[in-house]
Scaffold this motif. Structure first.
Motif, PDB file in Angstrom:
ATOM      1  N   PHE A   1       3.888  32.594 -68.495  1.00 49.21           N
ATOM      2  CA  PHE A   1       3.849  31.130 -68.375  1.00 49.21           C
ATOM      3  C   PHE A   1       5.154  30.573 -68.940  1.00 49.21           C
ATOM      4  O   PHE A   1       5.331  30.538 -70.169  1.00 49.21           O
ATOM      5  CB  PHE A   1       2.668  30.550 -69.162  1.00 49.21           C
ATOM      6  CG  PHE A   1       1.316  31.054 -68.728  1.00 49.21           C
ATOM      7  CD1 PHE A   1       0.566  30.343 -67.806  1.00 49.21           C
ATOM      8  CD2 PHE A   1       0.795  32.240 -69.249  1.00 49.21           C
ATOM      9  CE1 PHE A   1      -0.688  30.804 -67.406  1.00 49.21           C
ATOM     10  CE2 PHE A   1      -0.449  32.705 -68.856  1.00 49.21           C
ATOM     11  CZ  PHE A   1      -1.200  31.992 -67.926  1.00 49.21           C
ATOM     12  N   PRO A   2       6.090  30.138 -68.095  1.00 53.57           N
ATOM     13  CA  PRO A   2       7.315  29.506 -68.624  1.00 53.57           C
ATOM     14  C   PRO A   2       6.996  28.163 -69.289  1.00 53.57           C
ATOM     15  O   PRO A   2       6.137  27.412 -68.816  1.00 53.57           O
ATOM     16  CB  PRO A   2       8.189  29.297 -67.384  1.00 53.57           C
ATOM     17  CG  PRO A   2       7.626  30.226 -66.350  1.00 53.57           C
ATOM     18  CD  PRO A   2       6.162  30.304 -66.628  1.00 53.57           C
ATOM     19  N   VAL A   3       7.691  27.878 -70.367  1.00 48.13           N
ATOM     20  CA  VAL A   3       7.542  26.599 -71.078  1.00 48.13           C
ATOM     21  C   VAL A   3       8.777  25.760 -70.769  1.00 48.13           C
ATOM     22  O   VAL A   3       9.908  26.212 -70.984  1.00 48.13           O
ATOM     23  CB  VAL A   3       7.407  26.815 -72.601  1.00 48.13           C
ATOM     24  CG1 VAL A   3       7.300  25.468 -73.314  1.00 48.13           C
ATOM     25  CG2 VAL A   3       6.198  27.699 -72.905  1.00 48.13           C
ATOM     26  N   HIS A   4       8.564  24.539 -70.271  1.00 50.75           N
ATOM     27  CA  HIS A   4       9.668  23.671 -69.840  1.00 50.75           C
ATOM     28  C   HIS A   4       9.896  22.535 -70.825  1.00 50.75           C
ATOM     29  O   HIS A   4       8.960  22.023 -71.424  1.00 50.75           O
ATOM     30  CB  HIS A   4       9.371  23.075 -68.461  1.00 50.75           C
ATOM     31  CG  HIS A   4       9.185  24.094 -67.384  1.00 50.75           C
ATOM     32  ND1 HIS A   4       7.983  24.750 -67.192  1.00 50.75           N
ATOM     33  CD2 HIS A   4      10.042  24.578 -66.446  1.00 50.75           C
ATOM     34  CE1 HIS A   4       8.105  25.591 -66.176  1.00 50.75           C
ATOM     35  NE2 HIS A   4       9.340  25.503 -65.707  1.00 50.75           N
ATOM     36  N   THR A   5      11.162  22.141 -70.944  1.00 46.59           N
ATOM     37  CA  THR A   5      11.500  20.961 -71.729  1.00 46.59           C
ATOM     38  C   THR A   5      11.127  19.711 -70.941  1.00 46.59           C
ATOM     39  O   THR A   5      10.690  19.786 -69.785  1.00 46.59           O
ATOM     40  CB  THR A   5      13.003  20.904 -72.040  1.00 46.59           C
ATOM     41  OG1 THR A   5      13.718  20.773 -70.798  1.00 46.59           O
ATOM     42  CG2 THR A   5      13.475  22.144 -72.769  1.00 46.59           C
ATOM     43  N   LEU A   6      11.337  18.572 -71.553  1.00 45.62           N
ATOM     44  CA  LEU A   6      11.039  17.295 -70.909  1.00 45.62           C
ATOM     45  C   LEU A   6      11.791  17.134 -69.596  1.00 45.62           C
ATOM     46  O   LEU A   6      11.320  16.482 -68.664  1.00 45.62           O
ATOM     47  CB  LEU A   6      11.411  16.164 -71.871  1.00 45.62           C
ATOM     48  CG  LEU A   6      10.807  14.789 -71.639  1.00 45.62           C
ATOM     49  CD1 LEU A   6       9.294  14.843 -71.668  1.00 45.62           C
ATOM     50  CD2 LEU A   6      11.310  13.820 -72.684  1.00 45.62           C
ATOM     51  N   SER A   7      12.982  17.739 -69.475  1.00 42.60           N
ATOM     52  CA  SER A   7      13.778  17.613 -68.259  1.00 42.60           C
ATOM     53  C   SER A   7      13.582  18.780 -67.294  1.00 42.60           C
ATOM     54  O   SER A   7      14.210  18.829 -66.247  1.00 42.60           O
ATOM     55  CB  SER A   7      15.262  17.513 -68.616  1.00 42.60           C
ATOM     56  OG  SER A   7      15.688  18.692 -69.266  1.00 42.60           O
ATOM     57  N   GLY A   8      12.723  19.739 -67.647  1.00 41.51           N
ATOM     58  CA  GLY A   8      12.414  20.833 -66.732  1.00 41.51           C
ATOM     59  C   GLY A   8      13.163  22.124 -66.975  1.00 41.51           C
ATOM     60  O   GLY A   8      13.017  23.075 -66.206  1.00 41.51           O
ATOM     61  N   LYS A   9      13.969  22.202 -68.037  1.00 39.35           N
ATOM     62  CA  LYS A   9      14.675  23.442 -68.346  1.00 39.35           C
ATOM     63  C   LYS A   9      13.716  24.417 -69.020  1.00 39.35           C
ATOM     64  O   LYS A   9      12.891  24.023 -69.842  1.00 39.35           O
ATOM     65  CB  LYS A   9      15.863  23.160 -69.270  1.00 39.35           C
ATOM     66  CG  LYS A   9      16.907  22.255 -68.646  1.00 39.35           C
ATOM     67  CD  LYS A   9      17.984  21.874 -69.626  1.00 39.35           C
ATOM     68  CE  LYS A   9      18.978  22.986 -69.799  1.00 39.35           C
ATOM     69  NZ  LYS A   9      20.153  22.550 -70.599  1.00 39.35           N
ATOM     70  N   VAL A  10      13.824  25.704 -68.655  1.00 40.07           N
ATOM     71  CA  VAL A  10      12.959  26.719 -69.257  1.00 40.07           C
ATOM     72  C   VAL A  10      13.486  27.046 -70.646  1.00 40.07           C
ATOM     73  O   VAL A  10      14.597  27.542 -70.806  1.00 40.07           O
ATOM     74  CB  VAL A  10      12.898  27.989 -68.392  1.00 40.07           C
ATOM     75  CG1 VAL A  10      12.039  29.056 -69.081  1.00 40.07           C
ATOM     76  CG2 VAL A  10      12.320  27.669 -67.017  1.00 40.07           C
ATOM     77  N   VAL A  11      12.657  26.747 -71.648  1.00 39.95           N
ATOM     78  CA  VAL A  11      13.093  26.894 -73.035  1.00 39.95           C
ATOM     79  C   VAL A  11      12.419  28.065 -73.736  1.00 39.95           C
ATOM     80  O   VAL A  11      12.903  28.558 -74.760  1.00 39.95           O
ATOM     81  CB  VAL A  11      12.841  25.569 -73.792  1.00 39.95           C
ATOM     82  CG1 VAL A  11      11.372  25.378 -74.113  1.00 39.95           C
ATOM     83  CG2 VAL A  11      13.664  25.483 -75.047  1.00 39.95           C
ATOM     84  N   ALA A  12      11.273  28.526 -73.193  1.00 38.71           N
ATOM     85  CA  ALA A  12      10.526  29.620 -73.822  1.00 38.71           C
ATOM     86  C   ALA A  12       9.521  30.172 -72.816  1.00 38.71           C
ATOM     87  O   ALA A  12       9.397  29.656 -71.689  1.00 38.71           O
ATOM     88  CB  ALA A  12       9.815  29.128 -75.078  1.00 38.71           C
ATOM     89  N   PHE A  13       8.799  31.209 -73.237  1.00 38.76           N
ATOM     90  CA  PHE A  13       7.772  31.827 -72.388  1.00 38.76           C
ATOM     91  C   PHE A  13       6.532  32.139 -73.222  1.00 38.76           C
ATOM     92  O   PHE A  13       6.620  32.377 -74.428  1.00 38.76           O
ATOM     93  CB  PHE A  13       8.289  33.127 -71.763  1.00 38.76           C
ATOM     94  CG  PHE A  13       9.432  32.951 -70.824  1.00 38.76           C
ATOM     95  CD1 PHE A  13       9.223  32.734 -69.471  1.00 38.76           C
ATOM     96  CD2 PHE A  13      10.739  32.997 -71.294  1.00 38.76           C
ATOM     97  CE1 PHE A  13      10.291  32.558 -68.602  1.00 38.76           C
ATOM     98  CE2 PHE A  13      11.818  32.838 -70.436  1.00 38.76           C
ATOM     99  CZ  PHE A  13      11.584  32.609 -69.089  1.00 38.76           C
ATOM    100  N   GLY A  14       5.388  32.138 -72.535  1.00 38.25           N
ATOM    101  CA  GLY A  14       4.155  32.643 -73.116  1.00 38.25           C
ATOM    102  C   GLY A  14       3.655  33.764 -72.229  1.00 38.25           C
ATOM    103  O   GLY A  14       3.720  33.665 -70.999  1.00 38.25           O
ATOM    104  N   GLY A  15       3.178  34.830 -72.837  1.00 38.88           N
ATOM    105  CA  GLY A  15       2.686  35.960 -72.052  1.00 38.88           C
ATOM    106  C   GLY A  15       1.259  36.320 -72.449  1.00 38.88           C
ATOM    107  O   GLY A  15       0.952  36.450 -73.650  1.00 38.88           O
ATOM    108  N   ARG A  16       0.362  36.495 -71.469  1.00 41.14           N
ATOM    109  CA  ARG A  16      -1.028  36.845 -71.732  1.00 41.14           C
ATOM    110  C   ARG A  16      -1.297  38.255 -71.235  1.00 41.14           C
ATOM    111  O   ARG A  16      -1.009  38.589 -70.095  1.00 41.14           O
ATOM    112  CB  ARG A  16      -1.977  35.874 -71.024  1.00 41.14           C
ATOM    113  CG  ARG A  16      -3.457  36.086 -71.367  1.00 41.14           C
ATOM    114  CD  ARG A  16      -4.361  35.333 -70.422  1.00 41.14           C
ATOM    115  NE  ARG A  16      -5.739  35.294 -70.849  1.00 41.14           N
ATOM    116  CZ  ARG A  16      -6.622  36.281 -70.739  1.00 41.14           C
ATOM    117  NH1 ARG A  16      -6.249  37.442 -70.188  1.00 41.14           N
ATOM    118  NH2 ARG A  16      -7.869  36.144 -71.167  1.00 41.14           N
TER     119      ARG A  16
END
Length: 687
Positions: free
Chosen positions: A229-244
């Motif tokens: 699951f990519p985590v996006h900033t307010l402007s849509g840039k990928v800043v981090a990830f979550g993995g399950r």
């Protein structure tokens, strides 16, 4: 990023930046098109909820924490300014600051928004320079996002394991694509090997947290064998990830693994889904708060898009303030897990403390937002919310009163808990309403509740005063240490803006930015013809006569650029010339100098004639220049007296006499200045 003169027209400026393996250029004509198209209210309102006030708009500042709006946007001047923290500028500066972009990237951001094509020209290999760390980390994250998405769609294991899991959860292909979901294969270094093969540096794979380094120096994937699951900033840039993980049998494997904090990622300031939800939050004037990634995705798919997640962590002040930019209203969705609800009550108190209006919805037994949303559409979901939402105080009271029963001790603890929640609410009227409601619910005197709330508010105020006193004492100590250190020259360095002459220097520059090309007076030239003198020409000639220059390097640069404005015969307002200047430092300073904290009310303009600064330039400019010179002389007198008291000067008659002569000369000059100034006093505003 560098500014280099365009070879075809030396009077134009171009923006050059490193891109890939070469420099790219945006010429001034394209910059002008971007600046003309980019409306600041339109751009800022994507990130801040703005309300009209007079001719301007106001909102909560996105650059610091505040509860009362102090961020002003001027559509006429095309600038923004926070009158609390001081940040602001033109539309490019706003995007630079908000999205942590350089000037070139901010221009590209705006060009994309307004569909302006940028013709980029490559430069020579000799001009290549390294990307910054932050830029490189975002590039690596983009690669990883695309890599995980490609594995999910095209790799046999990605399709049979990852894609099968998402479809089992009921996610459509368009939803999977929208949230850029992915899969990482069951290989300890699958991403690492692919990234290194593509030329990405090991340093940035580790810095982003996509990989970690083993004792032997090898790097391994953090998210291997997980759905992503990519985590996006307010402007849509990928800043981090979550993995399950999908391996539910091995209890030693953590269910979720998240990116560690880095130079581009601060977990407490990010919300999962905020990029996809921000416009829907503004439209609905409400935000749903849930716990997990899949809760957000399922609600989006059901047509409820004004939803974000704290990603399974305790709610933070930074996350609350991110929501508060777009709405004052928040609805927290809970499943039937009472232990989880009690653990999250502190987060609700934080919402109240930040001035949010909080509602709570308890979902049916056995349902969480993910499962419940999959059974609903947007209409039925909203109907359930409207029928079952409660304000937080009523919800908390009903939740805890069952536990208290008839036990007087527990009931007293319950009342204290409710009172504590009410006491953190900043608005007195809302506190009063909640006190009245709690009094009726708990059958307790309203006066007692008021007294307890007042007591807690006083304790909090006393605590804040103690903290403030400690900070003031520390600041005073630092100032005393600074003042006791020896000084060698009165000439200001950066940070010495407290000098009186420095204030007047800035006021002169402010006048140039606002009115530089306006006429101040007329003279008769050598041919007997009358010609007008501009503010810029007057100031330059006056300073040249006394062989003076500005001490601030940026002020000197701006004065030189104002000469260029006159010599090249630019048309239009000079403020526009500086606000759209390709040098970000100049345009940022110009935006600051044209900002006005206050507007004159219509009442005053109706009842009397107001003389503006523009109408009295012939008086204002000479007086500012005299004030500047007078402040310089007074500063020099002060330092001459200090020098005369030094033992080494007293023991040297020649130096002492020389200094005395200089001091007396300065006193004579100061006397002349005082006569010129007379009773006219110009007090510098807070600039």
């Amino acid at each position: 990023m560098i500014n280099i003169p365009n070879e075809r027209n030396r009077n134009k400026t171009a923006i050059f930046v490193f891109e890939g393996d070469s420099y790219k250029m945006i010429d001034q004509a394209t910059i002008d098109r971007i600046m003309n198209a980019a409306q600041i209210v339109d751009v800022v309102s994507e990130f801040v909820t703005l309300r009209k006030r007079g001719v301007n708009y106001i909102g909560l500042c996105p650059f610091h924490d505040e509860k009362t709006p102090s961020f002003s946007v001027s559509p006429s001047k095309q600038i923004c300014k926070c009158f609390s923290c001081g940040k602001g500028g033109n539309v490019v500066h706003f995007i630079m600051e908000h999205e942590q972009l350089n000037y070139y990237e901010a221009l590209k951001f705006l060009a994309k928004k307004y569909n302006i094509e940028i013709q980029e020209k490559e430069l020579t290999a000799e001009q290549i320079q390294a990307r910054s760390t932050r830029e490189s980390m975002f590039v690596v994250n983009n690669f990883a996002r695309d890599y995980f998405a490609d594995i999910l769609k095209n790799h046999p294991n990605g399709k049979s394991i990852g894609l099968a899991y998402f479809r089992q959860r009921g996610f459509r292909d368009d939803t999977i694509a929208k949230f850029q979901l992915g899969y990482s294969i069951d290989a300890r270094s699958g991403l690492a090997n692919e990234a290194l093969k593509k030329g990405f540096k090991k340093e940035f794979l580790v810095k982003t947290g996509l990989c970690y380094e083993a004792d032997n120096g090898d790097i391994h994937d953090r998210f291997w064998s997980r759905v992503i699951f990519p985590v996006h900033t307010l402007s849509g840039k990928v800043v981090a990830f979550g993995g399950r993980t999908l391996n539910t049998e091995n209890k030693r494997i953590a269910k979720y693994v998240n990116s560690p904090e880095s130079e581009i990622y601060t977990k407490s300031n990010e919300l999962y889904g905020i990029f996809f939800a921000k416009q829907a939050i503004v439209k609905a004037d409400n935000c749903f708060l849930v716990e997990g990634y899949t809760d957000v995705i399922s609600m989006h798919q059901a047509g409820v898009e004004n939803v974000v997640s704290s990603s399974g962590t305790a709610l933070t002040t930074g996350q609350i303030r991110l929501i508060h930019r777009f709405t004052d209203n928040i609805t927290v969705l809970y499943d039937g897990d009472m232990a989880g609800i009690r653990a999250s009550l502190r987060g609700i108190d934080m919402l109240l403390e930040e001035g949010m209006n909080v509602k709570v919805v308890l979902l049916p037994d056995g349902e969480d937002p993910d499962s419940f949303a999959r059974k609903q559409n947007a209409t039925s979901f909203q109907e359930y919310i409207q029928q079952n939402e409660k304000d937080f105080i009523r919800f908390k009271t009903s939740l805890l009163i069952d536990e208290a029963g008839e036990d007087p001790i527990k009931k007293a603890e319950l009342i204290a808990d409710i009172v504590k929640s009410i006491s953190v609410i900043p608005e007195a009227i809302i506190r009063s309403v909640y006190i009245k409601e709690t009094s009726q619910l708990l059958h307790i005197s309203e006066n007692i509740l008021v007294a307890e709330v007042t007591k807690l508010k006083r304790e909090e105020l006393s605590k804040n005063r103690r903290i403030l006193k400690r900070e003031e004492a520390k600041e005073k100590e630092q100032q005393e240490e600074k003042s006791s250190s020896p000084r060698t020259s009165y000439i200001p360095t950066e940070g010495q803006e407290g000098q009186e002459f420095y204030k007047f220097e800035r006021l002169i520059i402010q006048t140039i930015v606002r009115y530089g090309n306006h006429a101040i007076c007329n003279i008769v030239n050598s041919e007997g013809e009358e010609e007008s003198i501009s503010v810029i020409e007057y100031i330059i000639n006056d300073l040249r006569q006394d062989e003076l220059e500005f001490y601030n390097p940026l002020h000197r640069t701006l004065l030189e650029e104002s000469k260029r404005f006159i010599i090249e015969g630019h048309q239009g307002e000079i403020s526009r010339f500086f606000l759209t200047h390709p040098n970000p430092e100049i345009s940022r300073l110009a935006a600051d100098l044209v900002s006005d904290k206050y507007q004159l009310s219509k009442y005053h303009t109706k009842s009397q004639t107001i003389t503006t600064d523009e109408e009295r330039l012939d008086e204002l400019v000479p007086t500012l220049l005299i004030n500047f010179k007078n402040a310089l002389v007074l500063t020099e007198i002060k330092h001459s007296l200090q020098a005369l008291q030094k033992p080494e000067i007293i023991r040297d008659p020649e130096k002492c006499n020389s200094l005395m002569e200089h001091y007396l000369e300065l006193k004579q000059i100061q006397s002349v200045m005082a006569k010129k100034l007379g009773d006219r006093v110009i007090i510098p505003p807070s600039i």
